[in-house]
Design a protein around this motif. Sequence first.
Motif, PDB file in Angstrom:
ATOM      1  N   HIS A 107      10.643  20.940   0.343  1.00 12.27           N
ATOM      2  CA  HIS A 107       9.517  19.857   0.738  1.00 12.27           C
ATOM      3  C   HIS A 107      10.093  18.939   1.399  1.00 12.27           C
ATOM      4  N   PRO A 108       9.136  18.218   2.436  1.00 14.01           N
ATOM      5  CA  PRO A 108       9.722  17.144   3.223  1.00 14.01           C
ATOM      6  C   PRO A 108       9.746  15.797   2.173  1.00 14.01           C
ATOM      7  N   VAL A 109      10.583  14.924   2.514  1.00 20.40           N
ATOM      8  CA  VAL A 109      10.905  13.626   1.707  1.00 20.40           C
ATOM      9  C   VAL A 109      10.499  12.471   2.225  1.00 20.40           C
ATOM     10  N   MET A 110       9.806  11.822   1.264  1.00 19.75           N
ATOM     11  CA  MET A 110       9.516  10.115   1.770  1.00 19.75           C
ATOM     12  C   MET A 110      10.638   9.689   2.383  1.00 19.75           C
ATOM     13  N   ASN A 111      10.394   8.995   3.571  1.00 23.47           N
ATOM     14  CA  ASN A 111      11.358   8.034   4.130  1.00 23.47           C
ATOM     15  C   ASN A 111      11.090   6.624   4.004  1.00 23.47           C
ATOM     16  N   GLU A 112       9.850   6.259   4.389  1.00 21.87           N
ATOM     17  CA  GLU A 112       9.379   4.897   4.378  1.00 21.87           C
ATOM     18  C   GLU A 112       8.179   4.602   3.982  1.00 21.87           C
ATOM     19  N   LEU A 113       7.911   3.779   3.091  1.00 23.30           N
ATOM     20  CA  LEU A 113       6.494   3.518   2.649  1.00 23.30           C
ATOM     21  C   LEU A 113       5.834   2.861   3.610  1.00 23.30           C
ATOM     22  N   ARG A 114       4.486   2.919   3.881  1.00 25.99           N
ATOM     23  CA  ARG A 114       3.827   2.202   4.809  1.00 25.99           C
ATOM     24  C   ARG A 114       2.698   1.301   4.385  1.00 25.99           C
ATOM     25  N   MET A 115       1.808   1.891   3.455  1.00 24.73           N
ATOM     26  CA  MET A 115       0.788   1.560   2.863  1.00 24.73           C
ATOM     27  C   MET A 115       0.664   2.011   1.393  1.00 24.73           C
ATOM     28  N   ARG A 116       0.295   0.931   0.595  1.00 18.23           N
ATOM     29  CA  ARG A 116       0.156   1.419  -0.779  1.00 18.23           C
ATOM     30  C   ARG A 116      -1.158   0.833  -1.331  1.00 18.23           C
ATOM     31  N   ASN A 117      -2.232   1.731  -1.789  1.00 14.63           N
ATOM     32  CA  ASN A 117      -3.434   1.517  -2.180  1.00 14.63           C
ATOM     33  C   ASN A 117      -4.350   0.574  -1.257  1.00 14.63           C
ATOM     34  N   GLY A 118      -4.089   1.128   0.211  1.00 11.77           N
ATOM     35  CA  GLY A 118      -5.074   0.534   1.281  1.00 11.77           C
ATOM     36  C   GLY A 118      -4.223  -0.682   1.740  1.00 11.77           C
ATOM     37  N   GLU A 119      -3.203  -1.218   0.964  1.00 11.81           N
ATOM     38  CA  GLU A 119      -2.426  -2.479   1.702  1.00 11.81           C
ATOM     39  C   GLU A 119      -1.218  -2.223   2.194  1.00 11.81           C
ATOM     40  N   GLU A 120      -0.818  -2.945   3.228  1.00 13.53           N
ATOM     41  CA  GLU A 120       0.308  -2.607   3.779  1.00 13.53           C
ATOM     42  C   GLU A 120       1.744  -3.023   2.929  1.00 13.53           C
ATOM     43  N   PHE A 121       2.542  -2.196   2.984  1.00 14.84           N
ATOM     44  CA  PHE A 121       3.629  -2.679   2.029  1.00 14.84           C
ATOM     45  C   PHE A 121       4.626  -3.130   2.437  1.00 14.84           C
ATOM     46  N   ASP A 122       4.990  -4.430   1.773  1.00 14.45           N
ATOM     47  CA  ASP A 122       6.327  -5.358   2.378  1.00 14.45           C
ATOM     48  C   ASP A 122       7.427  -5.315   1.756  1.00 14.45           C
ATOM     49  N   TYR A 123       8.398  -4.900   2.123  1.00 14.28           N
ATOM     50  CA  TYR A 123       9.609  -4.562   1.547  1.00 14.28           C
ATOM     51  C   TYR A 123      10.368  -5.943   0.930  1.00 14.28           C
ATOM     52  N   SER A 124      10.278  -6.985   1.729  1.00 12.10           N
ATOM     53  CA  SER A 124      10.708  -8.143   1.390  1.00 12.10           C
ATOM     54  C   SER A 124      10.277  -9.007   0.299  1.00 12.10           C
ATOM     55  N   THR A 125       8.916  -8.705  -0.192  1.00  7.36           N
ATOM     56  CA  THR A 125       8.073  -9.199  -1.564  1.00  7.36           C
ATOM     57  C   THR A 125       9.066  -8.283  -2.795  1.00  7.36           C
ATOM     58  N   LEU A 126       9.250  -7.074  -2.293  1.00  4.78           N
ATOM     59  CA  LEU A 126       9.726  -6.274  -3.366  1.00  4.78           C
ATOM     60  C   LEU A 126      11.147  -6.879  -4.014  1.00  4.78           C
ATOM     61  N   PHE A 127      11.992  -7.445  -3.185  1.00  3.32           N
ATOM     62  CA  PHE A 127      13.402  -7.901  -3.804  1.00  3.32           C
ATOM     63  C   PHE A 127      13.453  -9.399  -3.596  1.00  3.32           C
ATOM     64  N   ASN A 128      12.320  -9.883  -3.316  1.00  2.99           N
ATOM     65  CA  ASN A 128      12.205 -11.416  -3.238  1.00  2.99           C
ATOM     66  C   ASN A 128      13.248 -11.913  -2.166  1.00  2.99           C
ATOM     67  N   ARG A 129      13.551 -11.256  -1.067  1.00  2.00           N
ATOM     68  CA  ARG A 129      14.293 -11.320   0.125  1.00  2.00           C
ATOM     69  C   ARG A 129      13.925 -12.727   0.885  1.00  2.00           C
ATOM     70  N   PRO A 130      15.034 -13.421   1.026  1.00  2.05           N
ATOM     71  CA  PRO A 130      14.484 -14.680   1.838  1.00  2.05           C
ATOM     72  C   PRO A 130      14.193 -14.118   3.456  1.00  2.05           C
ATOM     73  N   SER A 131      13.508 -14.921   4.238  1.00  2.00           N
ATOM     74  CA  SER A 131      13.260 -14.534   5.344  1.00  2.00           C
ATOM     75  C   SER A 131      14.538 -14.792   6.259  1.00  2.00           C
ATOM     76  N   LYS A 132      14.529 -13.988   7.657  1.00  2.00           N
ATOM     77  CA  LYS A 132      15.311 -14.113   8.243  1.00  2.00           C
ATOM     78  C   LYS A 132      15.649 -15.302   9.043  1.00  2.00           C
ATOM     79  N   ALA A 133      14.722 -16.114   9.146  1.00  2.75           N
ATOM     80  CA  ALA A 133      14.916 -17.599   9.630  1.00  2.75           C
ATOM     81  C   ALA A 133      15.776 -18.484   8.562  1.00  2.75           C
ATOM     82  N   THR A 134      15.467 -18.103   7.275  1.00  2.00           N
ATOM     83  CA  THR A 134      16.421 -18.919   6.377  1.00  2.00           C
ATOM     84  C   THR A 134      17.644 -18.331   6.263  1.00  2.00           C
ATOM     85  N   GLU A 135      18.097 -17.159   6.303  1.00  2.00           N
ATOM     86  CA  GLU A 135      19.308 -16.587   6.364  1.00  2.00           C
ATOM     87  C   GLU A 135      20.028 -17.030   7.805  1.00  2.00           C
TER      88      GLU A 135
END
Length: 434
Positions: A107-135
């Motif tokens: 089977h092919p394997v999922m590499n990166e999630l693009r959209m979930r239930n019609g909405e664009e998926f944001d990885y930064s919200t998943l881990f509560n990661r600060p923005s690049k500007a903050t870092e």
Amino acid sequence: MAPQSKYSDLILNVLVALAITLVVNFSYVLLLIVEQRGDSQPRPAKASVVARAEEGTLRVSPDGHGYIVYENGDSVYVMMQRLRRLGLEDGDRLVVDLVAPRRYGAHPVMNELRMRNGEEFDYSTLFNRPSKATELTLQLFYYLVVSFIMLSILTSVRHRYTPGRFVRHCMWCVLAATALYMVAPVSEWRTGRIMLNFMGDHIFDYMLLLKCSFAVAVSMLYGWVYVLNSKQQAVVMENERLKNENLTTRYNMLVGQINPHFFFNSLNSLAMLVREKHDEKALVYIDQLSYTFRYIIQNGQSTLMTLDEELKFIEAYSYLFKIRYADKLFFDIDVDDKYRTWTLPALSLQPLVGNAVKHNTITRSKPFHISIRTENGWLVVANPKVPKLEPEPSTGIGLENLRNRWHLITGRDIEIVDSDREFVVRMPLQNPAV
């Protein structure tokens, strides 16, 4: 001077620390710019990664494995860890990039999630990661503080510099850098949270260690250059101080040459009055002599005096000669009042009057006149030349003394006109308002 120098050093250290901070984080800033530009453009897919635009439905098996099922019957495998980490649930509609299988039938394997239930998926919200500007802001502030502390420790050596003291301050810098390294803000790789370095699992971050070492090394190099430059400036200032002291010493020596000659002549004149029983004149003479010596003592160390003060002194000084040359010596003083506040080196008139009396014949039949006048900002002292039958030896010390003092104090020269009939000395007065 001290507060100004202190604030100047503070501002300079801040500017240099800012420069070091920008250099240390140059690659980080550059990567942030590249990423921001890359986000606005579609990313080319890797050779082994395939972007699939259609939407599939996630099915989670009882054993925890996931499969994205498409309408045409194709399926994509999703690992259990990714299901838990991304919070995916059975029935979610997903758009993903997938990795092509390495062997036939897999089977092919999922590499990166693009959209979930019609909405664009944001990885930064998943881990509560600060923005690049903050870092980036945290990085810049941290290295600014580190560099400023290093520079402040090293530049303080210049006040009492010794090589051993500079080495000790370098050691203090290393200790301070070690302490600051432990509290450096770092990003946890799993969650993206910002934490202090000593709180993480891996204290020895090689990139952080490299950046801190670079900041310390550049700070030490700058501190060494700063100390050498400060030493050079101190040498220049010391040379200027010694030069001024040398000029003052030379000036005092020149002034000191006046006193012995004048002192012995004054005693001879006083002795003459005492021998001839002129008690009243002797008392007045003593008063004028006292004023003359007081002026020399009080103002002999001064460099500049007003013309008015010099004229008051020369009145007392001329009285001493008038006692000796009664009705034979006259002083013609014609000074414009506007020049009375202008300045000249102290005791400039005394040697000229003394030399005029010393080297000329003064008799009742041929009264001697000494002229003191002002002409266009110059003080002019003139007298006719009436040489004595037996000229007194001249050392030339008086005029040379006067010329040297004028050059040392004012930077200008006096003019001497010695003709057959008249001796004239012209001295440039200084306007205090200029």
